[in-house]
Design a protein around this motif. Structure first.
Motif, PDB file in Angstrom:
ATOM      1  N   PRO A   1       0.821  -1.212   0.000  1.00 48.84           N
ATOM      2  CA  PRO A   1       0.000   0.000   0.000  1.00 48.84           C
ATOM      3  C   PRO A   1       0.852   1.258   0.000  1.00 48.84           C
ATOM      4  O   PRO A   1       1.885   1.333   0.674  1.00 48.84           O
ATOM      5  N   ARG A   2       0.459   2.220  -0.782  1.00 47.09           N
ATOM      6  CA  ARG A   2       1.158   3.495  -0.869  1.00 47.09           C
ATOM      7  C   ARG A   2       0.223   4.617  -0.420  1.00 47.09           C
ATOM      8  O   ARG A   2      -0.992   4.446  -0.406  1.00 47.09           O
ATOM      9  N   PRO A   3       0.825   5.774  -0.056  1.00 45.58           N
ATOM     10  CA  PRO A   3      -0.034   6.899   0.311  1.00 45.58           C
ATOM     11  C   PRO A   3      -0.983   7.256  -0.814  1.00 45.58           C
ATOM     12  O   PRO A   3      -0.598   7.290  -1.982  1.00 45.58           O
ATOM     13  N   LYS A   4      -2.223   7.525  -0.453  1.00 46.06           N
ATOM     14  CA  LYS A   4      -3.245   7.794  -1.461  1.00 46.06           C
ATOM     15  C   LYS A   4      -2.998   9.162  -2.089  1.00 46.06           C
ATOM     16  O   LYS A   4      -2.756  10.149  -1.392  1.00 46.06           O
ATOM     17  N   ARG A   5      -3.032   9.205  -3.396  1.00 48.83           N
ATOM     18  CA  ARG A   5      -2.875  10.459  -4.111  1.00 48.83           C
ATOM     19  C   ARG A   5      -4.234  11.150  -4.206  1.00 48.83           C
ATOM     20  O   ARG A   5      -5.210  10.551  -4.640  1.00 48.83           O
ATOM     21  N   LEU A   6      -4.231  12.403  -3.808  1.00 53.85           N
ATOM     22  CA  LEU A   6      -5.476  13.158  -3.793  1.00 53.85           C
ATOM     23  C   LEU A   6      -5.650  13.842  -5.141  1.00 53.85           C
ATOM     24  O   LEU A   6      -4.892  14.758  -5.486  1.00 53.85           O
ATOM     25  N   LYS A   7      -6.620  13.416  -5.882  1.00 52.83           N
ATOM     26  CA  LYS A   7      -6.880  14.022  -7.190  1.00 52.83           C
ATOM     27  C   LYS A   7      -8.340  13.789  -7.551  1.00 52.83           C
ATOM     28  O   LYS A   7      -9.049  12.989  -6.924  1.00 52.83           O
ATOM     29  N   GLY A   8      -8.767  14.496  -8.548  1.00 52.34           N
ATOM     30  CA  GLY A   8     -10.126  14.332  -9.042  1.00 52.34           C
ATOM     31  C   GLY A   8     -11.168  14.752  -8.040  1.00 52.34           C
ATOM     32  O   GLY A   8     -11.040  15.753  -7.324  1.00 52.34           O
ATOM     33  N   GLN A   9     -12.239  13.969  -7.974  1.00 48.64           N
ATOM     34  CA  GLN A   9     -13.379  14.297  -7.125  1.00 48.64           C
ATOM     35  C   GLN A   9     -13.016  14.255  -5.645  1.00 48.64           C
ATOM     36  O   GLN A   9     -13.491  15.081  -4.853  1.00 48.64           O
TER      37      GLN A   9
ATOM     38  N   LEU B   1     -12.458  17.058  -0.561  1.00 49.82           N
ATOM     39  CA  LEU B   1     -11.614  17.310   0.606  1.00 49.82           C
ATOM     40  C   LEU B   1     -11.344  18.805   0.769  1.00 49.82           C
ATOM     41  O   LEU B   1     -11.412  19.344   1.886  1.00 49.82           O
ATOM     42  N   LEU B   2     -11.035  19.501  -0.329  1.00 43.53           N
ATOM     43  CA  LEU B   2     -10.791  20.943  -0.252  1.00 43.53           C
ATOM     44  C   LEU B   2     -12.038  21.684   0.214  1.00 43.53           C
ATOM     45  O   LEU B   2     -11.950  22.633   1.010  1.00 43.53           O
ATOM     46  N   SER B   3     -13.196  21.246  -0.248  1.00 42.55           N
ATOM     47  CA  SER B   3     -14.434  21.897   0.169  1.00 42.55           C
ATOM     48  C   SER B   3     -14.685  21.725   1.655  1.00 42.55           C
ATOM     49  O   SER B   3     -15.054  22.677   2.363  1.00 42.55           O
ATOM     50  N   LYS B   4     -14.485  20.529   2.167  1.00 42.25           N
ATOM     51  CA  LYS B   4     -14.726  20.277   3.584  1.00 42.25           C
ATOM     52  C   LYS B   4     -13.682  20.956   4.464  1.00 42.25           C
ATOM     53  O   LYS B   4     -14.005  21.440   5.559  1.00 42.25           O
ATOM     54  N   LEU B   5     -12.436  20.998   3.990  1.00 44.00           N
ATOM     55  CA  LEU B   5     -11.409  21.700   4.752  1.00 44.00           C
ATOM     56  C   LEU B   5     -11.710  23.185   4.829  1.00 44.00           C
ATOM     57  O   LEU B   5     -11.495  23.833   5.862  1.00 44.00           O
ATOM     58  N   GLY B   6     -12.199  23.749   3.732  1.00 45.06           N
ATOM     59  CA  GLY B   6     -12.546  25.166   3.728  1.00 45.06           C
ATOM     60  C   GLY B   6     -13.674  25.508   4.681  1.00 45.06           C
ATOM     61  O   GLY B   6     -13.784  26.644   5.149  1.00 45.06           O
TER      62      GLY B   6
ATOM     63  N   VAL C   1      -3.124  12.108   7.728  1.00 47.77           N
ATOM     64  CA  VAL C   1      -3.004  13.541   8.029  1.00 47.77           C
ATOM     65  C   VAL C   1      -1.938  14.182   7.158  1.00 47.77           C
ATOM     66  O   VAL C   1      -2.073  15.336   6.735  1.00 47.77           O
ATOM     67  N   SER C   2      -0.864  13.448   6.883  1.00 44.12           N
ATOM     68  CA  SER C   2       0.203  13.994   6.043  1.00 44.12           C
ATOM     69  C   SER C   2      -0.317  14.320   4.647  1.00 44.12           C
ATOM     70  O   SER C   2       0.092  15.314   4.031  1.00 44.12           O
ATOM     71  N   ALA C   3      -1.239  13.497   4.110  1.00 44.60           N
ATOM     72  CA  ALA C   3      -1.810  13.777   2.793  1.00 44.60           C
ATOM     73  C   ALA C   3      -2.622  15.073   2.824  1.00 44.60           C
ATOM     74  O   ALA C   3      -2.561  15.881   1.880  1.00 44.60           O
ATOM     75  N   ILE C   4      -3.368  15.274   3.902  1.00 43.88           N
ATOM     76  CA  ILE C   4      -4.143  16.516   4.037  1.00 43.88           C
ATOM     77  C   ILE C   4      -3.209  17.714   4.156  1.00 43.88           C
ATOM     78  O   ILE C   4      -3.446  18.772   3.553  1.00 43.88           O
ATOM     79  N   ASN C   5      -2.134  17.572   4.933  1.00 45.02           N
ATOM     80  CA  ASN C   5      -1.192  18.682   5.091  1.00 45.02           C
ATOM     81  C   ASN C   5      -0.525  19.043   3.767  1.00 45.02           C
ATOM     82  O   ASN C   5      -0.320  20.226   3.458  1.00 45.02           O
ATOM     83  N   ARG C   6      -0.172  18.032   2.980  1.00 47.14           N
ATOM     84  CA  ARG C   6       0.421  18.310   1.668  1.00 47.14           C
ATOM     85  C   ARG C   6      -0.582  19.048   0.779  1.00 47.14           C
ATOM     86  O   ARG C   6      -0.220  19.973   0.053  1.00 47.14           O
ATOM     87  N   LEU C   7      -1.831  18.641   0.837  1.00 51.37           N
ATOM     88  CA  LEU C   7      -2.850  19.292   0.025  1.00 51.37           C
ATOM     89  C   LEU C   7      -3.046  20.744   0.451  1.00 51.37           C
ATOM     90  O   LEU C   7      -3.196  21.639  -0.401  1.00 51.37           O
ATOM     91  N   LEU C   8      -3.017  21.011   1.750  1.00 51.01           N
ATOM     92  CA  LEU C   8      -3.178  22.381   2.234  1.00 51.01           C
ATOM     93  C   LEU C   8      -1.985  23.253   1.864  1.00 51.01           C
ATOM     94  O   LEU C   8      -2.151  24.442   1.551  1.00 51.01           O
ATOM     95  N   ARG C   9      -0.781  22.679   1.907  1.00 54.54           N
ATOM     96  CA  ARG C   9       0.393  23.456   1.507  1.00 54.54           C
ATOM     97  C   ARG C   9       0.327  23.822   0.025  1.00 54.54           C
ATOM     98  O   ARG C   9       0.799  24.886  -0.387  1.00 54.54           O
ATOM     99  N   ALA C  10      -0.253  22.940  -0.763  1.00 53.05           N
ATOM    100  CA  ALA C  10      -0.367  23.211  -2.201  1.00 53.05           C
ATOM    101  C   ALA C  10      -1.521  24.155  -2.513  1.00 53.05           C
ATOM    102  O   ALA C  10      -1.599  24.679  -3.636  1.00 53.05           O
ATOM    103  N   ASN C  11      -2.432  24.399  -1.550  1.00 54.24           N
ATOM    104  CA  ASN C  11      -3.586  25.273  -1.761  1.00 54.24           C
ATOM    105  C   ASN C  11      -3.657  26.280  -0.612  1.00 54.24           C
ATOM    106  O   ASN C  11      -4.424  26.089   0.350  1.00 54.24           O
ATOM    107  N   PRO C  12      -2.853  27.336  -0.652  1.00 51.37           N
ATOM    108  CA  PRO C  12      -2.797  28.296   0.465  1.00 51.37           C
ATOM    109  C   PRO C  12      -4.123  29.000   0.734  1.00 51.37           C
ATOM    110  O   PRO C  12      -4.414  29.362   1.875  1.00 51.37           O
TER     111      PRO C  12
END
Length: 263
Positions: free
Chosen positions: A62-70, A75-80, A96-107
């Motif tokens: 198993p690898r870390p899940k890549r966040l893309k598409g729907q 996830l961005l909507s719920k975080l906002g 949590v690390s996947a969420i943190n990476r996504l937030l860093r990429a979307n300031p």
């Protein structure tokens, strides 16, 4: 490498008699390992390739899940909206690390998430403080603050204006009217006690009355006399009887001296 050197020293001291014995055993072990490596035949290139492939992760790892598409958009909507990360991790089965990476990429979303989280914490602490106030409407600010100090401290640091405005709605503690002290009555009572003590002492002895005897019979006399601006009548009587006692002592000494000279 993860063990503290002091633990190594303790083990060495326990297993060996001294440092020389340890170094001798260590050198012997190193020589044995070098000899074993030298005697082991080198592997063929094919075997080395197979070993490297065996060490590589398989396709089923198993690898870390890549966040893309729907998933990424949801996830961005719920975080906002300020939904906690832990809740999203459990709901969407991500780390949590996947969420943190996504937030860093979307300031922008990161800023919205921080603002939403702060607003949620602000509302929660306000509701807790208001609940305590409704639960104990008779308490003042200080008494309510002592109930749960952490809520008051958080609001004082982060929402002081709202907290000060709410304090104006609290019931003010009733002021206890301080009745004026009747110093003349106190002086009269103390004077009566001093006179009673003086008469009791003079009735038991013919000698002079001392301050120590009066203090022993009137324990509150010492503390009362500390206030130099009060108890004038008691002070005057005390000064009179003590001066009279001193004069009597002096007179007795003079009379005794005259009698001795006459004889």
């Amino acid at each position: 490498r993860s063990i503290h050197p002091l633990k190594h020293l303790l083990l060495i001291d326990w297993l060996f008699d001294d440092l020389r014995s340890f170094l001798k055993a260590y050198d012997a072990e190193v020589a044995r390992l070098v000899q074993r490596v030298a005697s082991t035949p080198s592997r063929k290139p094919d075997e080395q390739v197979s070993l490297s492939n065996a060490a590589a992760p398989t396709k089923n790892t198993p690898r870390p899940k890549r966040l893309k598409g729907q998933l990424k958009e949801v996830l961005l909507s719920k975080l906002g909206k300020g939904i906690p990360k832990q809740k999203l991790c459990k709901e969407l089965e991500i780390s949590v690390s996947a969420i943190n990476r996504l937030l860093r990429a979307n300031p922008v979303t990161n800023a919205l998430a921080i603002e939403a989280r702060n607003s949620r914490e602000l509302a929660e602490h306000r509701a807790q403080w208001q609940y305590l106030h409704n639960l104990h409407p008779e308490l003042g600010v200080q008494a309510l603050r002592n109930t749960i100090p952490s809520i008051y401290a958080w609001l004082y640091r982060n929402d002081k204006a709202w907290l000060m405005a709410k304090e104006q709605t609290f019931v003010k503690p009733a002021k206890v009217e301080k009745h004026p002290i009747d110093w003349e009555a106190r002086d009269s009572r103390l004077l009566s006690m001093i006179r009673t003590a003086y008469e009791a002492i003079t009735g038991l002895q013919r000698g002079p009355v001392t301050t120590t005897e009066l203090y022993a019979r009137v324990p509150m006399l010492s503390s009362c006399l500390e206030n130099r601006n009060r108890y004038p009548a008691s002070r005057a009587f005390l000064s009179t009887v003590l001066r009279r006692s001193k004069s009597k002592v002096l007179h007795d000494h003079v009379q005794c001296g005259k009698a001795s000279g006459f004889r």
